[in-house]
Design an enzyme around this catalytic site. Structure first.
Site, mmCIF file in Angstrom:
data_model
loop_
_atom_site.group_PDB
_atom_site.id
_atom_site.type_symbol
_atom_site.label_atom_id
_atom_site.label_comp_id
_atom_site.label_asym_id
_atom_site.label_seq_id
_atom_site.Cartn_x
_atom_site.Cartn_y
_atom_site.Cartn_z
ATOM 1 N N HIS A 180 0.816 -1.213 0.000
ATOM 2 C CA HIS A 180 0.000 0.000 0.000
ATOM 3 C C HIS A 180 0.848 1.260 0.000
ATOM 4 O O HIS A 180 2.068 1.221 0.157
ATOM 5 C CB HIS A 180 -0.948 0.002 1.202
ATOM 6 C CG HIS A 180 -0.264 0.113 2.523
ATOM 7 N ND1 HIS A 180 0.071 1.317 3.101
ATOM 8 C CD2 HIS A 180 0.158 -0.837 3.398
ATOM 9 C CE1 HIS A 180 0.668 1.106 4.266
ATOM 10 N NE2 HIS A 180 0.731 -0.199 4.468
ATOM 11 N N CYS A 196 2.570 -4.514 7.201
ATOM 12 C CA CYS A 196 2.345 -4.368 5.773
ATOM 13 C C CYS A 196 3.565 -3.770 5.076
ATOM 14 O O CYS A 196 4.460 -3.215 5.705
ATOM 15 C CB CYS A 196 1.118 -3.517 5.517
ATOM 16 S SG CYS A 196 -0.403 -4.258 6.145
#
Length: 228
Positions: A180, A196
């Protein structure tokens, strides 16, 4: 398919469909001392310039906060993977998108801090532009101030997922891990998130355009770094 392997005191529960990680938040940490670049080549000024055309206008990246080796560039593919594979080399903080002809697009990334690392293989089953971020219940329990986002944080520059997100699945289940975007330029090349893989917003937009749904993702542990 190799399972995702979490390093540290927390485990990922695939069978139960639950996860203790995957919140993609940012740990508070001082910005690294990266020397300001006196002359940024025009290519990179354009590459990391403002994106007023986006749904939420993205400002230019302050490249003085990002080590130049983490700027996006095409390189000889060091991964050994077939073309069309995403490879995250956690030991070097690089993400590669493998291409035909032995080439790869390389991006700098930020990763999970110690205790939140992971490695293994997965598949990108979903892509999103300006995604909603929903913290897992376990994260809300640890950080009660996130309660207001139990049903999701609306998209925007302040959203932890940034301008784009690629969702990693394993055996048909959402792992809660994402590739992301981020506005936090200082975090590239560092371990600061809750698991992440984060790229500069300008880079995740580029990656999002290149990577089709169904692509394979390989995350290499530091002990198997491509740079030795």
């Amino acid at each position: 398919m190799q399972g995702i392997n979490l390093i540290g005191r927390r485990a990922f529960l695939v069978g139960g469909g639950a996860a203790l990680l995957g919140g993609c938040t940012v740990a508070q940490a001082p910005a690294p001392q990266v020397a300001a670049t006196s002359r940024v080549p025009p290519l990179y000024r354009e590459m990391y310039g403002a994106r007023p055309d986006e749904r939420f206008a993205i400002p230019a990246v302050d490249l003085s906060k990002v080590d130049p080796r983490f700027w996006r560039r095409e390189v000889a593919d060091p991964t050994g993977e077939r073309a069309g594979t995403v490879v995250v080399d956690t030991g070097s903080y690089f993400l590669y998108w493998t291409m035909e002809g032995g080439r790869a697009m390389r991006y700098g990334v930020g990763l999970g801090r110690e205790g939140f690392g992971w490695n293994g293989t997965a598949t990108i089953e979903r892509k999103a532009q300006w995604p909603t971020w929903t913290p897992p219940a376990e994260m809300i329990a640890r950080e009660p101030e996130l309660e207001e986002y139990r049903n999701g944080m609306p998209p925007g520059l302040g959203n932890p997922l940034g301008a784009r997100a690629l969702y990693l699945y394993q055996n048909g289940r959402d792992t809660l891990y994402r590739l992301h975007g981020t506005q936090e330029a200082y975090s590239i090349g560092r371990a600061v998130s809750s698991g992440c893989v984060r790229l500069l917003n300008q880079d995740i937009i580029d990656l999002h355009m290149r990577v089709p749904t169904g692509s394979r993702v390989v995350v290499r542990p530091p002990s198997q770094s491509l740079l030795g």
